[in-house]
Design an enzyme around this catalytic site. Structure first.
Site, PDB file in Angstrom:
ATOM      1  N   LEU A 272      35.084  10.495  50.747  1.00 53.73           N
ATOM      2  CA  LEU A 272      35.294  11.855  50.252  1.00 53.73           C
ATOM      3  C   LEU A 272      34.853  11.837  48.798  1.00 53.73           C
ATOM      4  O   LEU A 272      35.058  10.838  48.100  1.00 53.73           O
ATOM      5  CB  LEU A 272      36.769  12.264  50.340  1.00 53.73           C
ATOM      6  N   ASP A 273      34.288  12.913  48.328  1.00 54.32           N
ATOM      7  CA  ASP A 273      33.864  12.994  46.934  1.00 54.32           C
ATOM      8  C   ASP A 273      35.049  12.777  45.999  1.00 54.32           C
ATOM      9  O   ASP A 273      36.196  13.063  46.339  1.00 54.32           O
ATOM     10  CB  ASP A 273      33.236  14.354  46.628  1.00 54.32           C
TER      11      ASP A 273
END
Length: 137
Positions: A104-105
């Site tokens: 996930l960013d």
């Protein structure tokens, strides 16, 4: 049953198969006391495989861990950070090798799976299995 060393190391939770290949190339892996070579196979029920002198667990004693973790914003989706930023691994107070399945960013939040099960990680992340990676609601 004999398996490639990088697969055995990954299943034991030491990282991806590619990362485990680097351990073998660096001479950090031994099979029955002999320095291992890339492509070599072993059977954990009969062979002693070590990484940096630490023996891999026998196949029947390997315990897998699965953690569904809610990753907050401003935390890296990585087992090890390259700087001072907090990682998802820092959020789990358990010993042993655990790594995130997928990413996930840094600025994103959401559910991420943490495990030491290399086989499951491969099945969930390898493109040949065709899983959809991003689901937006």
């Amino acid at each position: 049953m004999e398996e490639r060393l990088q697969k055995l190391l990954a299943q034991a939770g030491y990282g991806s198969r590619r990362r485990c290949e680097e351990f073998i190339i660096a001479g950090r892996v031994r099979v029955n006391g002999q320095v291992a070579t890339l492509g070599q196979k072993a059977d954990l029920s009969v062979d002693k495989v070590t990484l940096d002198g630490k023996a891999l667990p026998k196949a029947e004693s390997l315990t897998y861990t699965y953690i569904a973790l809610y990753k907050p914003r401003n935390v890296l989706s990585a087992a090890e950070g390259q700087d001072d930023r907090e990682t998802v691994r820092d959020l789990i107070p358990l010993e042993g090798h655990l790594y995130p399945v997928g990413r996930l960013d840094f600025d994103s939040e959401g559910l991420i799976l943490m495990t030491n099960d290399g086989g499951l990680t491969n099945k969930l992340t390898h493109p040949k299995f065709g899983h959809q990676k991003n689901i937006a609601f």
